[in-house]
Structure formats: C-alpha cells, structure tokens
Design a protein around this motif. Structure first.
Motif, PDB file in Angstrom:
ATOM      1  N   VAL A 119     -16.843 -13.003 -17.609  1.00  0.00           N
ATOM      2  CA  VAL A 119     -16.213 -11.943 -18.403  1.00  0.00           C
ATOM      3  C   VAL A 119     -16.088 -10.666 -17.581  1.00  0.00           C
ATOM      4  O   VAL A 119     -15.065  -9.968 -17.644  1.00  0.00           O
ATOM      5  N   THR A 120     -17.118 -10.355 -16.808  1.00  0.00           N
ATOM      6  CA  THR A 120     -17.065  -9.165 -15.946  1.00  0.00           C
ATOM      7  C   THR A 120     -15.940  -9.277 -14.937  1.00  0.00           C
ATOM      8  O   THR A 120     -15.157  -8.334 -14.739  1.00  0.00           O
ATOM      9  N   ILE A 121     -15.839 -10.428 -14.292  1.00  0.00           N
ATOM     10  CA  ILE A 121     -14.760 -10.642 -13.322  1.00  0.00           C
ATOM     11  C   ILE A 121     -13.402 -10.541 -14.015  1.00  0.00           C
ATOM     12  O   ILE A 121     -12.461  -9.926 -13.500  1.00  0.00           O
ATOM     13  N   GLY A 122     -13.295 -11.121 -15.215  1.00  0.00           N
ATOM     14  CA  GLY A 122     -12.038 -11.065 -15.958  1.00  0.00           C
ATOM     15  C   GLY A 122     -11.632  -9.651 -16.308  1.00  0.00           C
ATOM     16  O   GLY A 122     -10.448  -9.296 -16.247  1.00  0.00           O
ATOM     17  N   ALA A 123     -12.610  -8.798 -16.673  1.00  0.00           N
ATOM     18  CA  ALA A 123     -12.305  -7.411 -17.025  1.00  0.00           C
ATOM     19  C   ALA A 123     -11.742  -6.651 -15.831  1.00  0.00           C
ATOM     20  O   ALA A 123     -10.744  -5.930 -15.950  1.00  0.00           O
ATOM     21  N   TYR A 124     -12.363  -6.821 -14.673  1.00  0.00           N
ATOM     22  CA  TYR A 124     -11.877  -6.112 -13.477  1.00  0.00           C
ATOM     23  C   TYR A 124     -10.543  -6.682 -13.002  1.00  0.00           C
ATOM     24  O   TYR A 124      -9.684  -5.933 -12.510  1.00  0.00           O
ATOM     25  N   ALA A 125     -10.365  -7.991 -13.134  1.00  0.00           N
ATOM     26  CA  ALA A 125      -9.088  -8.597 -12.752  1.00  0.00           C
ATOM     27  C   ALA A 125      -7.957  -8.067 -13.626  1.00  0.00           C
ATOM     28  O   ALA A 125      -6.860  -7.741 -13.142  1.00  0.00           O
ATOM     29  N   LEU A 126      -8.223  -7.970 -14.925  1.00  0.00           N
ATOM     30  CA  LEU A 126      -7.218  -7.446 -15.848  1.00  0.00           C
ATOM     31  C   LEU A 126      -6.904  -5.988 -15.539  1.00  0.00           C
ATOM     32  O   LEU A 126      -5.746  -5.559 -15.589  1.00  0.00           O
ATOM     33  N   ALA A 127      -7.932  -5.218 -15.202  1.00  0.00           N
ATOM     34  CA  ALA A 127      -7.718  -3.818 -14.835  1.00  0.00           C
ATOM     35  C   ALA A 127      -6.844  -3.714 -13.587  1.00  0.00           C
ATOM     36  O   ALA A 127      -6.000  -2.814 -13.482  1.00  0.00           O
ATOM     37  N   GLY A 128      -7.022  -4.638 -12.640  1.00  0.00           N
ATOM     38  CA  GLY A 128      -6.200  -4.629 -11.440  1.00  0.00           C
ATOM     39  C   GLY A 128      -4.744  -4.924 -11.735  1.00  0.00           C
ATOM     40  O   GLY A 128      -3.835  -4.275 -11.203  1.00  0.00           O
ATOM     41  N   VAL A 129      -4.505  -5.903 -12.600  1.00  0.00           N
ATOM     42  CA  VAL A 129      -3.125  -6.248 -12.976  1.00  0.00           C
ATOM     43  C   VAL A 129      -2.446  -5.059 -13.647  1.00  0.00           C
ATOM     44  O   VAL A 129      -1.295  -4.719 -13.327  1.00  0.00           O
ATOM     45  N   LEU A 130      -3.144  -4.403 -14.551  1.00  0.00           N
ATOM     46  CA  LEU A 130      -2.543  -3.288 -15.283  1.00  0.00           C
ATOM     47  C   LEU A 130      -2.356  -2.070 -14.384  1.00  0.00           C
ATOM     48  O   LEU A 130      -1.400  -1.302 -14.567  1.00  0.00           O
ATOM     49  N   ALA A 131      -3.227  -1.875 -13.403  1.00  0.00           N
ATOM     50  CA  ALA A 131      -3.016  -0.790 -12.436  1.00  0.00           C
ATOM     51  C   ALA A 131      -1.751  -1.042 -11.633  1.00  0.00           C
ATOM     52  O   ALA A 131      -0.981  -0.116 -11.341  1.00  0.00           O
ATOM     53  N   ALA A 132      -1.510  -2.308 -11.274  1.00  0.00           N
ATOM     54  CA  ALA A 132      -0.298  -2.658 -10.530  1.00  0.00           C
ATOM     55  C   ALA A 132       0.947  -2.451 -11.390  1.00  0.00           C
ATOM     56  O   ALA A 132       1.981  -1.960 -10.898  1.00  0.00           O
ATOM     57  N   LEU A 133       0.875  -2.808 -12.668  1.00  0.00           N
ATOM     58  CA  LEU A 133       2.009  -2.591 -13.572  1.00  0.00           C
ATOM     59  C   LEU A 133       2.281  -1.096 -13.756  1.00  0.00           C
ATOM     60  O   LEU A 133       3.438  -0.665 -13.823  1.00  0.00           O
ATOM     61  N   ALA A 134       1.204  -0.313 -13.835  1.00  0.00           N
ATOM     62  CA  ALA A 134       1.376   1.137 -13.918  1.00  0.00           C
ATOM     63  C   ALA A 134       2.064   1.663 -12.667  1.00  0.00           C
ATOM     64  O   ALA A 134       2.902   2.575 -12.742  1.00  0.00           O
ATOM     65  N   SER A 135       1.734   1.081 -11.533  1.00  0.00           N
ATOM     66  CA  SER A 135       2.366   1.480 -10.277  1.00  0.00           C
ATOM     67  C   SER A 135       3.869   1.214 -10.306  1.00  0.00           C
ATOM     68  O   SER A 135       4.663   2.037  -9.832  1.00  0.00           O
ATOM     69  N   LEU A 136       4.268   0.081 -10.879  1.00  0.00           N
ATOM     70  CA  LEU A 136       5.691  -0.258 -10.943  1.00  0.00           C
ATOM     71  C   LEU A 136       6.477   0.791 -11.728  1.00  0.00           C
ATOM     72  O   LEU A 136       7.565   1.204 -11.323  1.00  0.00           O
ATOM     73  N   THR A 137       5.927   1.237 -12.855  1.00  0.00           N
ATOM     74  CA  THR A 137       6.632   2.231 -13.664  1.00  0.00           C
ATOM     75  C   THR A 137       6.623   3.595 -12.991  1.00  0.00           C
ATOM     76  O   THR A 137       7.607   4.343 -13.059  1.00  0.00           O
ATOM     77  N   GLN A 138       5.520   3.915 -12.317  1.00  0.00           N
ATOM     78  CA  GLN A 138       5.411   5.223 -11.669  1.00  0.00           C
ATOM     79  C   GLN A 138       6.383   5.351 -10.500  1.00  0.00           C
ATOM     80  O   GLN A 138       7.116   6.333 -10.387  1.00  0.00           O
ATOM     81  N   THR A 139       6.394   4.359  -9.623  1.00  0.00           N
ATOM     82  CA  THR A 139       7.264   4.431  -8.447  1.00  0.00           C
ATOM     83  C   THR A 139       8.735   4.311  -8.833  1.00  0.00           C
ATOM     84  O   THR A 139       9.593   4.961  -8.231  1.00  0.00           O
ATOM     85  N   ALA A 140       9.022   3.483  -9.844  1.00  0.00           N
ATOM     86  CA  ALA A 140      10.413   3.316 -10.265  1.00  0.00           C
ATOM     87  C   ALA A 140      10.955   4.613 -10.858  1.00  0.00           C
ATOM     88  O   ALA A 140      12.125   4.969 -10.654  1.00  0.00           O
TER      89      ALA A 140
END
Length: 324
Positions: free
Chosen positions: A209-230
């Motif tokens: 569960v701990t690994i899953g939480a950090y993995a999910l946070a990484g995916v959402l940080a990357a998605l935030a990056s897509l909207t920010q740079t675009a």
C-alpha cells in the motif's frame, strides 16, 4: 427549508475551509472590480488545476503518515522528458502515456526505497528531489524549450467550454474521492496512517500500500506537469521549483493530518483553491511575489503547530484508557 439548512450546516462542518474560500473570494471581488469576472474565475480554475492534480497524489502519501518532497522535481523531470527530441513528432497520446509511465517509475523509486528500507520518507524524498531535478536539468541543459503545438492541447484546449486542465483536475479529484471512500486500498491507507504497528499486526499489506501511494503520487505529478507545460507552451528550468511546499500546504490546509490517518480529497481541492485565489489576489494588489512565499510558509507553520497540539492532546487522552 429546514432540510436545506441542515444540509448546508453538515457541509460546513465537514469542510470548514469552504466558508473561508467564499469569504476570500467575496472580499477580493469587493476590493478589485476585475477580480469578480468570469474570465478571472476561469483563470483561477485553470491555474489551480495542476496543483489540485499533484495535491491529490500527495494526499494519498500523507494519509499513510509519509511525506513527499520530490513532487516539484518529479514535475520538472517529467516536463524535461516531454521536451526531448524523441517526442517532438510523436502523437500526443503516446507522449502523454510515456510521461505517465515516467511518473509511475519515479513514484516507485520513492515508494520501494521507503517501504523496503524503512529509511524515513523525509530523507528518501529529499534525496530523490535532488536526483530528479538534476536529471531534468541535464536533459534540458537548464534552457527554455518550446513545446510543439500538438502537445499544448491538454493545457489550452477545452470541452464544451470547460478548459481541459479543469476537466482533468475534476476527474482526478473525483477518482481520489472514490478511491478513499469506496475501495479497500483507501481503507488500508487510513488504517496504516492511523496506526502502522496495528496495521502490520492485523496482516495488512503495509509495504504494498505504501509503494502504491507513492507510485500514484508520481503518476499524478507527471499529469500535473503535462497541464503546466502545455499551458505555458514551454519547459522552463524553474518549473516545479518549490512546488512541493505549495502542494503540501494545500493538502494540510485542506485538513489532512501530517501524522496520517485523517484527511479528504475535497479538503485538498479547497486548499488548492484557497492558495490559488490568495495568490491571484496578491497579483491584483501589486504585492511582491515573495509575499506569497510568506503566506504559504505561514499557513504551513500554523498547520504543523495545530497538528502537533492536536496529536499531543489525543495522546494524553489515550494514556488513562491504556493504563486502565
């Protein structure tokens, strides 16, 4: 009439930050004529969208009693990879999928290191923050890199008049609400954050569960990056710099405990809106941009002190029960 009043009262009890945001909006609208326009509210929603997306991921992490200081650096590295030559002519869907996978891998690096080594999350993510930002700087050469037009749609496009970043943020927030309230994973997050030792004794998959939480946070940080740079139309060396503090402040301001086990996605969304609204208000006032750093730091400090007082009060209340 009474049922509507009761519904409003329950909503305010669950989300005390809501009236704070409404008062802030009304006050700024009264001070500055252009603040209360539809165009400005649309701008606030678009600006808050990357923060909401990244903060939802951080909420999962903080709910476990962890912390992630690498959010801003993950955002920058994802943006740097997006600007690479390999993606200049690639279809937008392929680029977005590759960036999501990049975020997943960065999150897994944090999660695996924390779950398997038991090194404090503060230390692990402080180290990975430097690694990810250094890697991003190496890829970009610390230069501004313009993005091709086909990669800007996620930041500048719209559907039925609603900006694409706002739609993505709304879907992310709704998904976070469902995960917390309707899934076993969400219940495990809260159980681990409330009492990790008890969760281990109960046989819960704490590491997974701990690994899953950090993995999910990484995916959402990357998605935030897509909207920010675009939205910016370019990758800048300053992207994500200090963003982790803004993200953590939004989460804590929304009522999520830094000690884990308690929080909500709705509160996180409101926290992001309050910060973005306050920042926009400072722009209208002509104040120095550094004033926002003072406000953000002050809010985080007060939240940490309040959480510490609440934790000590709860611990003192539980001691007599444990002794008996």
């Amino acid at each position: 009439m009474s049922s509507a009043y009761q519904w409003c009262a329950r909503a305010l009890r669950r989300q005390p930050l809501l009236p704070v945001w409404l008062v802030l909006v009304l006050a700024l609208s009264g001070l500055y004529d252009e603040f209360g326009t539809g165009a400005n509210f649309r701008n606030i929603a678009v600006q808050a969208s990357p923060l909401i997306i990244a903060a939802v991921g951080a909420t999962f992490v903080i709910m476990t009693g962890g912390i992630d200081l690498s959010v801003g650096s993950m955002l920058f590295l994802a943006a740097a990879i997006e600007s690479g030559r390999a993606f200049v002519s690639a279809p937008a869907g392929m680029v977005f999928a590759a960036i999501a996978v990049t975020g997943l891998l960065m999150g897994l690096v944090n999660g695996v290191a924390i779950a398997l080594t038991r090194v404090p999350a503060l230390i692990v993510t402080l180290a990975s923050m430097q690694v990810f930002r250094g890697a991003g700087g190496h890829i970009t050469g610390q230069q501004n890199i313009d993005l091709p037009a086909h990669l800007r749609g996620i930041g500048t496009g719209s559907l039925l008049g609603v900006p694409a970043p706002v739609l993505l943020a709304a879907v992310t927030a709704l998904g976070g609400v469902l995960v917390f309230g309707r899934t076993v994973f969400g219940r495990y997050l809260q159980a681990i954050g409330s009492n990790r030792a008890a969760a281990l004794n109960a046989g819960l998959p704490v590491r997974a569960v701990t690994i899953g939480a950090y993995a999910l946070a990484g995916v959402l940080a990357a998605l935030a990056s897509l909207t920010q740079t675009a939205r910016l139309g370019a990758v800048q060396p300053s992207i994500g710099d200090g963003y982790e503090l803004t993200v953590i402040t939004a989460v804590v301001l929304g009522g999520t405990s830094l000690f884990g086990g308690r929080g909500s996605i709705t509160g996180t969304v409101l926290g992001a809106l309050v910060l973005t609204t306050a920042q926009t208000g400072l722009v209208f006032s002509g104040a120095s941009p550094y004033v926002f750093d003072i406000v953000r730091g002050g809010v985080l400090l007060v939240a940490v002190i309040a959480a510490g007082i609440r934790w000590r009060t709860l611990a003192q209340a539980l001691r007599p029960a444990a002794a008996s």
